[in-house]
Design a protein around this motif. Structure first.
Motif, PDB file in Angstrom:
ATOM      1  N   SER A 162       0.800  -1.228   0.000  1.00  0.00           N
ATOM      2  CA  SER A 162       0.000   0.000   0.000  1.00  0.00           C
ATOM      3  C   SER A 162       0.831   1.275   0.000  1.00  0.00           C
ATOM      4  O   SER A 162       0.294   2.364  -0.196  1.00  0.00           O
ATOM      5  N   SER A 163       2.143   1.152   0.204  1.00  0.00           N
ATOM      6  CA  SER A 163       2.956   2.365   0.356  1.00  0.00           C
ATOM      7  C   SER A 163       3.834   2.684  -0.841  1.00  0.00           C
ATOM      8  O   SER A 163       4.448   3.745  -0.905  1.00  0.00           O
TER       9      SER A 163
ATOM     10  N   ARG B  42      -6.085  -4.104  -2.945  1.00  0.00           N
ATOM     11  CA  ARG B  42      -7.018  -3.104  -3.463  1.00  0.00           C
ATOM     12  C   ARG B  42      -6.316  -1.809  -3.884  1.00  0.00           C
ATOM     13  O   ARG B  42      -6.578  -1.286  -4.975  1.00  0.00           O
ATOM     14  N   VAL B  43      -5.415  -1.316  -3.071  1.00  0.00           N
ATOM     15  CA  VAL B  43      -4.792  -0.016  -3.348  1.00  0.00           C
ATOM     16  C   VAL B  43      -3.909  -0.053  -4.593  1.00  0.00           C
ATOM     17  O   VAL B  43      -4.109   0.740  -5.519  1.00  0.00           O
ATOM     18  N   PRO B  44      -2.931  -0.961  -4.680  1.00  0.00           N
ATOM     19  CA  PRO B  44      -2.106  -0.982  -5.892  1.00  0.00           C
ATOM     20  C   PRO B  44      -2.881  -1.372  -7.144  1.00  0.00           C
ATOM     21  O   PRO B  44      -2.566  -0.908  -8.244  1.00  0.00           O
TER      22      PRO B  44
ATOM     23  N   ALA C 108      -5.821  -0.483  -7.901  1.00  0.00           N
ATOM     24  CA  ALA C 108      -6.592   0.670  -8.362  1.00  0.00           C
ATOM     25  C   ALA C 108      -5.759   1.623  -9.214  1.00  0.00           C
ATOM     26  O   ALA C 108      -6.310   2.379 -10.027  1.00  0.00           O
ATOM     27  N   VAL C 109      -4.441   1.596  -9.052  1.00  0.00           N
ATOM     28  CA  VAL C 109      -3.599   2.577  -9.754  1.00  0.00           C
ATOM     29  C   VAL C 109      -2.629   1.929 -10.740  1.00  0.00           C
ATOM     30  O   VAL C 109      -1.918   2.636 -11.458  1.00  0.00           O
TER      31      VAL C 109
ATOM     32  N   ASP D  85      -7.141  -5.726   1.416  1.00  0.00           N
ATOM     33  CA  ASP D  85      -6.795  -4.299   1.395  1.00  0.00           C
ATOM     34  C   ASP D  85      -5.452  -4.078   0.706  1.00  0.00           C
ATOM     35  O   ASP D  85      -5.260  -3.096  -0.017  1.00  0.00           O
TER      36      ASP D  85
END
Length: 330
Positions: free
Chosen positions: A65-66, A95-97, A99-100, A92
């Motif tokens: 996520s970072s 999900r974050v990576p 999305a981008v 989770d």
């Protein structure tokens, strides 16, 4: 086609299947030998090192996520899922990576992680044939295609069993750099550029609980004992002392199929077993009760998208015949 660096991040976690990680990574690394520039990194949910299913510890480059957005984000699978629900922190982390990222992909049961993260909502997807029905049941908003080696839906990709991750990685390399470079990689790794047929050719023969009704149990025993006999609906109904309509209704209600299709399935499974044992395709057709080789070939084409001969080359043995003492090579 991409000419510059291309970042590939693979999400891993404790219990991850090592081959799900190593297979695609090897494809991208090999592609670099032929002019590509893939930058591979391993990410975990919290940035800590993880231990694979084989007990091999994997050194991690960062937390999922970072990190910055990547060109390709892969999620490796694990035997842990779907035996258990995907933990919230792992969902989770995907999900974050996802999305981008420029494109997102899963290897084998990594599809469960993507689905838990909501990435597969409304999309076509696949996973290993043994658990495809569970993916469809747990995540009904995804359209699961259980026979596909891999599926692309927009910029989202999902693949079947562990070696299908190699097929998918080759497809991504071809997308980035064209078929010539991907073919060079396939040849270097001694793998198919594109495998014929779907996952069905790798699945176990049709097996399940015996039918509940005595008539159907007697039917299956008859066909299995002598697949070469006349198993038309009329002959079977006469032998079982029931009407054609009653026999057809029993099959529809209990097995959701027809008597003819059930006979075909039994013969098909027998033919596969005979081919695995080394019988020729013609022998297998005769012993399994097919009217002709051509009729068996049509069933193989419909069910496996391949021919009996091609199936046998892949699955009958791992041994190659040596001629004159020379070693056969690929």
């Amino acid at each position: 086609m991409n000419a510059g660096p291309h970042s590939v991040a693979i999400l891993v976690y404790d219990g991850v299947t090592l081959l799900d990680v190593a297979g695609p990574a090897e494809v991208f690394k090999e592609a670099n030998r032929f002019g590509a520039d893939y930058r591979i990194m391993l990410l975990s949910p919290n940035g800590a090192d993880v231990t694979s299913n084989l007990g091999v510890r994997l050194s991690i480059d960062g937390a999922a996520s970072s990190g910055p957005a990547v060109d390709t984000f892969l999620v490796a699978g694990s035997g842990l899922y779907p035996r258990a629900r995907v933990p919230a922190d792992l969902a989770d982390a995907a999900r974050v990576p996802a999305a981008v990222a420029g494109r997102v992909a899963s290897i084998c049961t990594g599809a469960f992680v993507l689905a838990a993260a909501g990435v597969l909502d409304g999309k076509r997807a696949t996973t290993h044939w043994q658990v495809a029905h569970e993916l469809a049941a747990q995540y009904p908003t995804s359209r699961v295609e259980p026979d596909a080696i891999y599926v692309r839906d927009g910029t989202t990709y999902t693949s079947a069993g562990v070696t299908a991750g190699i097929d998918l990685a080759l497809a991504l390399v071809e997308e980035d750099h064209g078929p010539d470079l991907a073919r060079d990689v396939a040849r270097a790794l001694v793998v198919y550029m594109q495998r014929a047929g779907g996952q069905s050719q790798f699945s176990a023969p049709l097996q399940g609980p015996p039918p509940r009704s005595p008539a159907l149990r007697k039917f299956t025993d008859l066909v299995t004992a002598n697949p070469r006999a006349d198993h038309s609906v009329g002959e079977l109904a006469k032998h079982l002392n029931v009407s054609n309509r009653h026999l057809t209704r029993l099959f529809h209600d209990e097995l959701s199929t027809t008597p003819a299709r059930y006979v075909e399935n039994i013969r098909f499974d027998m033919a596969r077993a005979l081919l695995d044992q080394g019988h020729t395709a013609t022998q297998a057709a005769t012993l399994a009760g097919f009217p002709s080789y051509e009729s068996m070939r049509r069933v193989f084409a419909r069910k496996l998208s391949t021919s009996p001969a091609a199936y046998q080359r892949r699955f009958s043995t791992t041994r190659r015949a040596n001629t004159g003492g020379s070693q056969a090579t690929s």
